[in-house]
Scaffold this motif. Structure first.
Motif, PDB file in Angstrom:
ATOM      1  N   PHE A  24       0.814  -1.220   0.000  1.00  0.00           N
ATOM      2  CA  PHE A  24       0.000   0.000   0.000  1.00  0.00           C
ATOM      3  C   PHE A  24       0.846   1.267   0.000  1.00  0.00           C
ATOM      4  O   PHE A  24       0.296   2.370  -0.071  1.00  0.00           O
ATOM      5  N   CYS A  53      -6.014 -10.099   0.175  1.00  0.00           N
ATOM      6  CA  CYS A  53      -5.339  -9.227   1.131  1.00  0.00           C
ATOM      7  C   CYS A  53      -5.709  -9.594   2.569  1.00  0.00           C
ATOM      8  O   CYS A  53      -6.651 -10.354   2.803  1.00  0.00           O
ATOM      9  N   THR A  61      -8.234  -1.802   0.816  1.00  0.00           N
ATOM     10  CA  THR A  61      -7.967  -2.305  -0.531  1.00  0.00           C
ATOM     11  C   THR A  61      -9.146  -2.029  -1.454  1.00  0.00           C
ATOM     12  O   THR A  61      -8.968  -1.598  -2.606  1.00  0.00           O
ATOM     13  N   VAL A  76     -11.894  -8.220  -4.509  1.00  0.00           N
ATOM     14  CA  VAL A  76     -11.045  -8.277  -3.322  1.00  0.00           C
ATOM     15  C   VAL A  76     -11.494  -9.433  -2.440  1.00  0.00           C
ATOM     16  O   VAL A  76     -12.681  -9.588  -2.150  1.00  0.00           O
TER      17      VAL A  76
END
Length: 233
Positions: A24, A53, A61, A76
């Protein structure tokens, strides 16, 4: 069907005192993760692109992808406690949402390797359509020394040594069967996803990577990546 799985589960402990996992952190004008996702959305053959993640960073995210990426194929998914558990969480998502077919393949890639090329992605897809397991590698430049407890045990012949990168790509059915065939002791030794297939007796085919397809792990790596972005711009 052909899937991409971007593994964004790392905690970034080797990056030093940073406020968030390394995927990130900002590279040039956007997060490293976004640079990586952008390379995958350029490949039209992917039916879905999963970003796996940590649970604590799921909302973050999702917000980043909403801000930077406008591709409905990107989803995601919450990962696991370590790399291969995260990989299998992505596979579970695929099977639950898209079903399971004998010829399905998945191209898995580290979120912090943002300099992957379309050639490497294409070569992985083509190889995985023909072989059960594929690893991206570059020839070792330095001599590889194997040792324990501060002493050298062996110096392998350099011409047969390679450095592993990602993507690592698999026939999904073969990967799942191989993983399920391993003992808990074998699973505990896994430091690499291709080793799942090797331990289960499957052959792993190599495709050529690139030296600049490196993993951003340390502050030095991030400085090199920033310089590379500036050079390319």
């Amino acid at each position: 069907m052909i899937y991409a799985q971007i593994l964004a589960g790392g905690k970034g402990t080797r990056m030093g005192n940073v406020p968030m996992p390394k995927q990130f952190l900002t590279l040039a004008d956007k997060p490293i993760l976004i640079h990586t996702i952008e390379k995958f959305v350029l490949e039209s053959r992917f039916d879905a692109i999963l970003v796996v993640c940590p649970a604590d960073w799921l909302s973050h995210t999702q917000d980043l992808i909403k801000k930077y990426i406008s591709d409905e194929r990107v989803h995601v998914v919450t990962g696991g406690s370590e790399r291969n558990e995260t990989l299998m969480k992505g596979i579970e998502y695929i099977q639950e949402n898209y079903g399971s077919h004998d010829d399905d393949i998945v191209v898995t890639h580290d979120a912090v390797r943002p300099f992957i090329t379309q050639r490497i992605i294409n070569d992985n897809i083509e190889a995985a359509l023909k072989h059960a397991a594929v690893d991206t590698v570059v020839p070792a430049i330095d001599t590889i020394v194997q040792g324990t407890e501060g002493k050298i045990d062996d110096i392998p012949v350099r011409s047969t040594m390679y450095q592993g990168q990602t993507p690592q790509s698999f026939n999904i059915k073969t990967l799942v069967n191989s993983y399920n065939a391993l003992t808990d002791a074998q699973k505990a030794t896994l430091s690499d996803s291709c080793k799942i297939c090797l331990l289960a007796g499957e052959e792993v085919t190599m495709v050529r990577g690139e030296n600049y397809n490196f993993k951003i792990t340390t502050p030095y790596d991030l400085r090199v990546a920033s310089a590379l972005v500036e050079t390319r711009d």
